[in-house]
Design a protein around this motif. Structure first.
Motif, PDB file in Angstrom:
ATOM      1  N   ASN A 167      42.133  50.865  52.589  1.00  0.00           N
ATOM      2  CA  ASN A 167      41.862  51.272  51.214  1.00  0.00           C
ATOM      3  C   ASN A 167      42.053  50.137  50.212  1.00  0.00           C
ATOM      4  O   ASN A 167      42.019  50.370  49.012  1.00  0.00           O
ATOM      5  CB  ASN A 167      42.767  52.433  50.810  1.00  0.00           C
ATOM      6  N   LEU A 168      42.291  48.922  50.720  1.00  0.00           N
ATOM      7  CA  LEU A 168      42.505  47.773  49.848  1.00  0.00           C
ATOM      8  C   LEU A 168      41.395  46.753  50.041  1.00  0.00           C
ATOM      9  O   LEU A 168      40.875  46.588  51.146  1.00  0.00           O
ATOM     10  CB  LEU A 168      43.852  47.110  50.154  1.00  0.00           C
ATOM     11  N   GLU A 169      41.064  46.060  48.956  1.00  0.00           N
ATOM     12  CA  GLU A 169      40.045  45.021  48.995  1.00  0.00           C
ATOM     13  C   GLU A 169      40.601  43.804  48.249  1.00  0.00           C
ATOM     14  O   GLU A 169      41.031  43.927  47.101  1.00  0.00           O
ATOM     15  CB  GLU A 169      38.784  45.534  48.304  1.00  0.00           C
ATOM     16  N   LEU A 170      40.617  42.637  48.903  1.00  0.00           N
ATOM     17  CA  LEU A 170      41.081  41.430  48.235  1.00  0.00           C
ATOM     18  C   LEU A 170      40.167  41.092  47.073  1.00  0.00           C
ATOM     19  O   LEU A 170      38.950  41.188  47.184  1.00  0.00           O
ATOM     20  CB  LEU A 170      41.084  40.245  49.207  1.00  0.00           C
ATOM     21  N   ARG A 210      46.386  39.460  44.946  1.00  0.00           N
ATOM     22  CA  ARG A 210      45.885  40.554  44.116  1.00  0.00           C
ATOM     23  C   ARG A 210      44.820  41.305  44.900  1.00  0.00           C
ATOM     24  O   ARG A 210      43.974  40.699  45.556  1.00  0.00           O
ATOM     25  CB  ARG A 210      45.309  40.013  42.823  1.00  0.00           C
ATOM     26  N   VAL A 211      44.888  42.637  44.848  1.00  0.00           N
ATOM     27  CA  VAL A 211      43.945  43.492  45.572  1.00  0.00           C
ATOM     28  C   VAL A 211      43.433  44.593  44.654  1.00  0.00           C
ATOM     29  O   VAL A 211      44.048  44.907  43.640  1.00  0.00           O
ATOM     30  CB  VAL A 211      44.602  44.133  46.823  1.00  0.00           C
ATOM     31  N   ARG A 212      42.299  45.170  45.014  1.00  0.00           N
ATOM     32  CA  ARG A 212      41.770  46.343  44.316  1.00  0.00           C
ATOM     33  C   ARG A 212      41.951  47.533  45.256  1.00  0.00           C
ATOM     34  O   ARG A 212      41.609  47.474  46.437  1.00  0.00           O
ATOM     35  CB  ARG A 212      40.298  46.164  43.970  1.00  0.00           C
ATOM     36  N   VAL A 213      42.496  48.613  44.720  1.00  0.00           N
ATOM     37  CA  VAL A 213      42.682  49.839  45.490  1.00  0.00           C
ATOM     38  C   VAL A 213      41.375  50.619  45.406  1.00  0.00           C
ATOM     39  O   VAL A 213      40.933  50.991  44.323  1.00  0.00           O
ATOM     40  CB  VAL A 213      43.865  50.662  44.941  1.00  0.00           C
ATOM     41  N   LEU A 214      40.729  50.845  46.537  1.00  0.00           N
ATOM     42  CA  LEU A 214      39.406  51.471  46.552  1.00  0.00           C
ATOM     43  C   LEU A 214      39.433  52.936  46.131  1.00  0.00           C
ATOM     44  O   LEU A 214      38.464  53.438  45.587  1.00  0.00           O
ATOM     45  CB  LEU A 214      38.780  51.326  47.935  1.00  0.00           C
ATOM     46  N   THR A 215      40.543  53.612  46.348  1.00  0.00           N
ATOM     47  CA  THR A 215      40.605  55.045  46.031  1.00  0.00           C
ATOM     48  C   THR A 215      40.674  55.331  44.533  1.00  0.00           C
ATOM     49  O   THR A 215      40.274  56.401  44.092  1.00  0.00           O
ATOM     50  CB  THR A 215      41.804  55.709  46.726  1.00  0.00           C
ATOM     51  N   ASN A 216      41.189  54.363  43.736  1.00  0.00           N
ATOM     52  CA  ASN A 216      41.296  54.614  42.295  1.00  0.00           C
ATOM     53  C   ASN A 216      40.772  53.459  41.434  1.00  0.00           C
ATOM     54  O   ASN A 216      40.786  53.561  40.218  1.00  0.00           O
ATOM     55  CB  ASN A 216      42.740  54.965  41.902  1.00  0.00           C
ATOM     56  N   GLY A 217      40.358  52.352  42.038  1.00  0.00           N
ATOM     57  CA  GLY A 217      39.782  51.232  41.308  1.00  0.00           C
ATOM     58  C   GLY A 217      40.784  50.372  40.556  1.00  0.00           C
ATOM     59  O   GLY A 217      40.399  49.471  39.827  1.00  0.00           O
ATOM     60  N   MET A 218      42.085  50.623  40.735  1.00  0.00           N
ATOM     61  CA  MET A 218      43.101  49.858  40.013  1.00  0.00           C
ATOM     62  C   MET A 218      43.414  48.554  40.744  1.00  0.00           C
ATOM     63  O   MET A 218      43.223  48.440  41.958  1.00  0.00           O
ATOM     64  CB  MET A 218      44.365  50.695  39.855  1.00  0.00           C
ATOM     65  N   THR A 219      43.916  47.587  39.989  1.00  0.00           N
ATOM     66  CA  THR A 219      44.315  46.302  40.552  1.00  0.00           C
ATOM     67  C   THR A 219      45.804  46.343  40.852  1.00  0.00           C
ATOM     68  O   THR A 219      46.593  46.874  40.062  1.00  0.00           O
ATOM     69  CB  THR A 219      44.003  45.166  39.562  1.00  0.00           C
ATOM     70  N   ALA A 220      46.183  45.754  41.984  1.00  0.00           N
ATOM     71  CA  ALA A 220      47.584  45.778  42.393  1.00  0.00           C
ATOM     72  C   ALA A 220      47.967  44.434  42.998  1.00  0.00           C
ATOM     73  O   ALA A 220      47.111  43.614  43.325  1.00  0.00           O
ATOM     74  CB  ALA A 220      47.823  46.898  43.403  1.00  0.00           C
ATOM     75  N   LEU A 221      49.251  44.252  43.178  1.00  0.00           N
ATOM     76  CA  LEU A 221      49.816  43.049  43.747  1.00  0.00           C
ATOM     77  C   LEU A 221      50.508  43.422  45.059  1.00  0.00           C
ATOM     78  O   LEU A 221      51.245  44.411  45.109  1.00  0.00           O
ATOM     79  CB  LEU A 221      50.838  42.476  42.757  1.00  0.00           C
TER      80      LEU A 221
END
Length: 77
Positions: free
Chosen positions: A54-57, A11-22
């Protein structure tokens, strides 16, 4: 984030929009200092390629149990 630290299913957080993604794809070459990662946003049908910078674990406790966390998948139906 360094692309070599990324594994499928994290699971990561997208820094450009703050959404959580897989993470749903292996890192693909883009430029010498950047890789493209295929992600799927949680609670959505949307897939995207995102530059690894642009991704953060998410922290370990917010990962799925396979990665040492306690997060449970939420069924959306």
């Amino acid at each position: 984030m360094i692309a070599s630290n990324i594994e499928l299913g994290m699971r990561v957080r997208v820094l450009t929009n703050g959404m959580t993604a897989l993470v749903v794809g292996q890192p693909e070459y883009y430029r010498p200092r950047a890789s493209l990662i295929r992600i799927k946003y949680e609670n959505s049908t949307r897939f995207e390629y995102m530059i690894d910078n642009n991704l953060e674990l998410l922290p370990t406790e917010e990962q799925y149990p396979a990665y040492g966390g306690t997060h449970k998948r939420e069924d959306s139906f």
